[in-house]
Each structure stands twice: as structure tokens, then as C-alpha cells.
Design a protein around this motif. Sequence first.
Motif, PDB file in Angstrom:
ATOM      1  N   ALA A   1      34.960  24.395  45.659  1.00 34.01           N
ATOM      2  CA  ALA A   1      35.414  24.788  44.323  1.00 34.01           C
ATOM      3  C   ALA A   1      34.328  25.572  43.586  1.00 34.01           C
ATOM      4  O   ALA A   1      34.619  26.550  42.896  1.00 34.01           O
ATOM      5  N   TYR A   2      33.077  25.166  43.753  1.00 28.95           N
ATOM      6  CA  TYR A   2      31.953  25.855  43.107  1.00 28.95           C
ATOM      7  C   TYR A   2      31.875  27.306  43.573  1.00 28.95           C
ATOM      8  O   TYR A   2      31.781  28.229  42.765  1.00 28.95           O
ATOM      9  N   LYS A   3      31.929  27.499  44.876  1.00 34.64           N
ATOM     10  CA  LYS A   3      31.833  28.859  45.423  1.00 34.64           C
ATOM     11  C   LYS A   3      33.015  29.717  44.986  1.00 34.64           C
ATOM     12  O   LYS A   3      32.839  30.871  44.576  1.00 34.64           O
ATOM     13  N   GLU A   4      34.228  29.149  45.027  1.00 38.78           N
ATOM     14  CA  GLU A   4      35.408  29.901  44.615  1.00 38.78           C
ATOM     15  C   GLU A   4      35.374  30.232  43.127  1.00 38.78           C
ATOM     16  O   GLU A   4      35.721  31.342  42.724  1.00 38.78           O
ATOM     17  N   LYS A   5      34.959  29.289  42.312  1.00 38.45           N
ATOM     18  CA  LYS A   5      34.934  29.507  40.858  1.00 38.45           C
ATOM     19  C   LYS A   5      33.885  30.536  40.473  1.00 38.45           C
ATOM     20  O   LYS A   5      34.112  31.369  39.596  1.00 38.45           O
ATOM     21  N   ARG A   6      32.717  30.502  41.115  1.00 41.95           N
ATOM     22  CA  ARG A   6      31.683  31.512  40.836  1.00 41.95           C
ATOM     23  C   ARG A   6      32.195  32.903  41.191  1.00 41.95           C
ATOM     24  O   ARG A   6      31.996  33.856  40.431  1.00 41.95           O
ATOM     25  N   LYS A   7      32.862  33.021  42.321  1.00 38.22           N
ATOM     26  CA  LYS A   7      33.414  34.308  42.734  1.00 38.22           C
ATOM     27  C   LYS A   7      34.477  34.775  41.736  1.00 38.22           C
ATOM     28  O   LYS A   7      34.487  35.935  41.329  1.00 38.22           O
ATOM     29  N   PHE A   8      35.355  33.873  41.330  1.00 37.50           N
ATOM     30  CA  PHE A   8      36.399  34.197  40.360  1.00 37.50           C
ATOM     31  C   PHE A   8      35.798  34.639  39.034  1.00 37.50           C
ATOM     32  O   PHE A   8      36.228  35.628  38.438  1.00 37.50           O
ATOM     33  N   ASN A   9      34.789  33.904  38.544  1.00 39.17           N
ATOM     34  CA  ASN A   9      34.182  34.227  37.245  1.00 39.17           C
ATOM     35  C   ASN A   9      33.537  35.607  37.228  1.00 39.17           C
ATOM     36  O   ASN A   9      33.502  36.261  36.186  1.00 39.17           O
ATOM     37  N   LYS A  10      33.027  36.069  38.370  1.00 38.99           N
ATOM     38  CA  LYS A  10      32.428  37.405  38.433  1.00 38.99           C
ATOM     39  C   LYS A  10      33.454  38.494  38.170  1.00 38.99           C
ATOM     40  O   LYS A  10      33.109  39.576  37.714  1.00 38.99           O
ATOM     41  N   MET A  11      34.717  38.198  38.442  1.00 35.40           N
ATOM     42  CA  MET A  11      35.776  39.195  38.301  1.00 35.40           C
ATOM     43  C   MET A  11      36.587  39.033  37.013  1.00 35.40           C
ATOM     44  O   MET A  11      37.430  39.865  36.717  1.00 35.40           O
ATOM     45  N   ARG A  12      36.326  37.996  36.252  1.00 34.68           N
ATOM     46  CA  ARG A  12      37.130  37.712  35.060  1.00 34.68           C
ATOM     47  C   ARG A  12      36.959  38.797  34.012  1.00 34.68           C
ATOM     48  O   ARG A  12      35.845  39.111  33.596  1.00 34.68           O
ATOM     49  N   GLU A  13      38.055  39.316  33.580  1.00 33.38           N
ATOM     50  CA  GLU A  13      38.052  40.359  32.556  1.00 33.38           C
ATOM     51  C   GLU A  13      37.430  39.834  31.261  1.00 33.38           C
ATOM     52  O   GLU A  13      36.646  40.521  30.619  1.00 33.38           O
ATOM     53  N   ASP A  14      37.783  38.618  30.875  1.00 35.12           N
ATOM     54  CA  ASP A  14      37.291  38.074  29.599  1.00 35.12           C
ATOM     55  C   ASP A  14      35.817  37.709  29.639  1.00 35.12           C
ATOM     56  O   ASP A  14      35.236  37.362  28.620  1.00 35.12           O
ATOM     57  N   HIS A  15      35.161  37.810  30.793  1.00 30.05           N
ATOM     58  CA  HIS A  15      33.726  37.549  30.899  1.00 30.05           C
ATOM     59  C   HIS A  15      32.897  38.833  30.878  1.00 30.05           C
ATOM     60  O   HIS A  15      31.677  38.772  30.839  1.00 30.05           O
ATOM     61  N   LYS A  16      33.557  39.977  30.918  1.00 30.13           N
ATOM     62  CA  LYS A  16      32.835  41.252  30.920  1.00 30.13           C
ATOM     63  C   LYS A  16      32.366  41.587  29.509  1.00 30.13           C
ATOM     64  O   LYS A  16      33.012  41.231  28.519  1.00 30.13           O
TER      65      LYS A  16
END
Length: 116
Positions: free
Chosen positions: A89-104
Amino acid sequence: MNLNQYAIQCHKDNLKWWTSPITGEKIFRNKGELLCLIHSEISEAMEGERKNLPDDKLPHRRMAEVELVDALIRIFDYAGAFGYDLEGAYKEKRKFNKMREDHKHEARARENGKKW
């Protein structure tokens, strides 16, 4: 060690909290209560930061630092008990967060963008 190994280790170390001291049999632990105990460690870390306190049991360490570790121990124990795959879950969530529009930065800078 990876996160799942920490979870297994912490749960093993804490089995005394998952068994009856009288019968030695496994006891039911309420998930809500366990999650609130994790939250209480975070609240204690907040108090340590707010007051810039040393830890009362490890006075050479900051209270917030030790309380964050207490939260990790509780999280790992919980995950170990219920068989959660924290590493995956940690690895998947970190990967997902890198692509999140609202985090840019651009999205955060917009009106009503996520500030924190």
C-alpha cells in the motif's frame, strides 16, 4: 526490514495485549478503539511540539519524536494483527500521490487549491 516485517515484529512483541492474562486465549480487540489509540499517540506528539517538551521516559529525546514512534508501533501492531500489506500500500500510494493533480503546485496555487 520492510513495513510488513515491522508489522509482524511489532505484533509479535505485543501479543500480550491480544491474549487474556488469565486464560492465555486470544481476545477480541475493537478496531475503533485501536485506531483511537493510534490517534492518541499523534495527539501526544502534537502536545510535545506545542510545548517543546522532552519525552518523560526517554528524556534525551523530544516527546514528539517518541510519540510518533509509539504511533508507528501501534500502526504496525494493528497491521500485523489484521494482515494488512503496508509495504504494498505504501509503494502504491506514493506512486499515486506523485501523479495527483491536486498535489501539483499549479493546482495548489489556484483559488480554493489544497493549501496543506
